[in-house]
Every structure is written in structure tokens, then in C-alpha cells.
Design an enzyme around this catalytic site. Structure first.
Site, PDB file in Angstrom:
ATOM      1  CE1 TYR A 111     -10.892  67.619  92.243  1.00 34.97           C
ATOM      2  CE2 TYR A 111      -9.279  68.691  90.820  1.00 34.97           C
ATOM      3  CZ  TYR A 111     -10.589  68.405  91.136  1.00 34.97           C
ATOM      4  OH  TYR A 111     -11.603  68.895  90.357  1.00 34.97           O
ATOM      5  CE  LYS A 170     -12.291  65.582  89.543  1.00 34.60           C
ATOM      6  NZ  LYS A 170     -13.713  65.170  89.506  1.00 34.60           N
TER       7      LYS A 170
END
Length: 235
Positions: free
Chosen positions: A160, A164
Site C-alpha cells: 500500500y 501511494k
């Protein structure tokens, strides 16, 4: 009237952002990969449903054609669709895990921007907001304790967080390539959503505030930035 598309908007931050922008007078398309859920969410807040699966080129292109037929332009694009992937440690994480997360969080945003560029260019003051995370900050990740004021909650999340960080670079590259479009990344903060099992310490309304703010900056606003409610986030 401002025409806005928000991907992944049938719940959570996307839906709350849509609700606030409808209240501000925008014509909002609630993007969702499930037609029924999208229609229910759009009806709830007075928006328009749009079937769009950001992991599918065909779906994204069909969505762009649909808005082109209805409005002929897009003023604001909020790339909100995102997943956190499987809860694995770094040792357990595989390339396949990263591919799955990147396909939505990074490639999905690229697919959507690519498909909607002609409609954004048809706008007088186009804006793109990429919903990132403080976990995508390389500065904070290299010294989480020393930068606690910028990102109050830091956790290890290989797939994750790296997705990002990649989305942040995508944002900057687009800002350089298209100076006529405001491209910015935002960190909504640790908000209670399905993504984190509603463990966040912010409400949905609080988390959506920075997204709404950057979605309404207009042609005089910043571009190529990374922002939270408290100001710029360190890269």
C-alpha cells in the site's frame, strides 16, 4: 456548473467527497465498479452514477465516452479508488501482491487520467486530485518518529505505502507534463473507513475536507503538490 467525477465513490471518503461537492453545486458523477451500489449511492446524495472499474481499460474508456456524450467536458477528476491489499508482512509480500495493489492505486489513476484527458482539456480550469496517503511519504517512512507531526500515524505496509509513493510521483510527472491542469496529491489522514476496519481517528467528514478543498482550487491553485489539512506533506 462544475462537472466532477470521483472514482471509488459509492462509499467512504469518495461518497462523502461527492456529497460535499454536490452541496457545493457540482454535478457529480459517482464512479463505482458495481452498478447497483453506484446507483444507490448516487441517488442518496443527488449525484449521477457512472459505472467504472479502474482496473479495466475498456471500462474506463466506456465511462469517458459516457461523460463525453452527456457533458462534453470534465472539470474535476478525483482519483479516489484504492485498495490496501492483503495484510502481509514484508517477508510474506510477493510481486503478485504489489501488482494487485498497484493495478488499482497507481495504474487505475493513470488509466483514468489518460482516458479523460480530452475532456479535462475541454474544461476552462481542469483539476485532478489523486487521493494518496501519508504512508506514501518517503521522508516520513525513513524517519516516522521524527516526522510525527506531518503524519501522526505511521504503519509498515509494503504494498500500500509503495503504491501511494508511486502515485505521488505520477502526480508530479503529470503536473510537469500538463501545466494547464492542476494536479495534486492529498493525504486525507487516518480516517475511519472500510480500508482500515474503521480504526481511524478521523471522521469521514474530516477526511474528505482536504479532497474537497483541492478539488475546488481553480486555475490559480497550486499544482504538483502533496497536501494534508495542515499544509504540505513532506515527499
Amino acid at each position: 456548473m462544475t462537472t466532477t467525477l470521483i472514482t471509488g465513490a459509492n462509499k467512504g471518503l469518495g461518497l462523502e467527497t461527492a456529497r460535499q461537492l454536490v452541496a457545493a453545486g457540482h454535478t457529480v458523477y459517482v464512479g463505482a465498479r458495481d452498478a447497483r451500489r453506484g446507483e444507490e449511492a448516487a441517488h442518496l446524495i443527488g449525484a449521477r452514477p457512472l459505472l467504472i472499474d479502474v482496473t479495466s481499460d475498456e471500462s474506463v474508456q466506456a465511462a469517458a465516452k459516457s461523460i463525453e456524450r452527456e457533458t462534453g467536458r470534465l472539470d474535476v477528476l478525483v482519483n479516489n479508488a484504492g485498495i490496501n491489499g492483503r495484510a502481509h508482512t514484508a517477508e510474506e509480500t510477493t510481486g503478485a501482491d504489489l501488482l494487485t495493489v498497484f493495478d488499482t492505486n497507481v495504474f487505475g489513476a493513470v488509466r483514468t487520467v489518460h482516458a479523460f484527458l480530452p475532456l479535462l482539456r475541454a474544461s476552462g480550469a481542469p483539476v485532478v486530485v489523486n487521493v494518496s496517503s501519508g504512508l506514501g511519504s518517503l521522508t516520513v517512512s525513513s524517519d516516522p518518529e521524527g516526522h510525527a507531526t506531518a503524519v501522526p500515524v505511521w504503519i509498515p505496509a509494503l504494498a500500500y505505502a509503495s503504491s501511494k509513493a508511486a502515485l505521488n510521483m505520477v502526480t508530479v510527472q503529470y503536473a510537469h507534463a500538463f501545466p494547464g491542469i492542476r494536479f495534486n496529491a492529498v493525504d486525507p489522514g487516518y480516517t475511519a473507513t472500510d480500508l482500515n476496519g474503521h480504526t481511524g481517528d478521523q471522521t469521514i467528514e474530516e477526511g474528505a475536507e482536504i479532497i474537497v478543498r483541492m478539488a475546488t482550487i481553480g486555475s490559480d491553485g497550486p499544482t504538483g503538490g502533496y497536501f494534508s489539512l495542515t499544509g504540505p506533506v513532506p515527499w
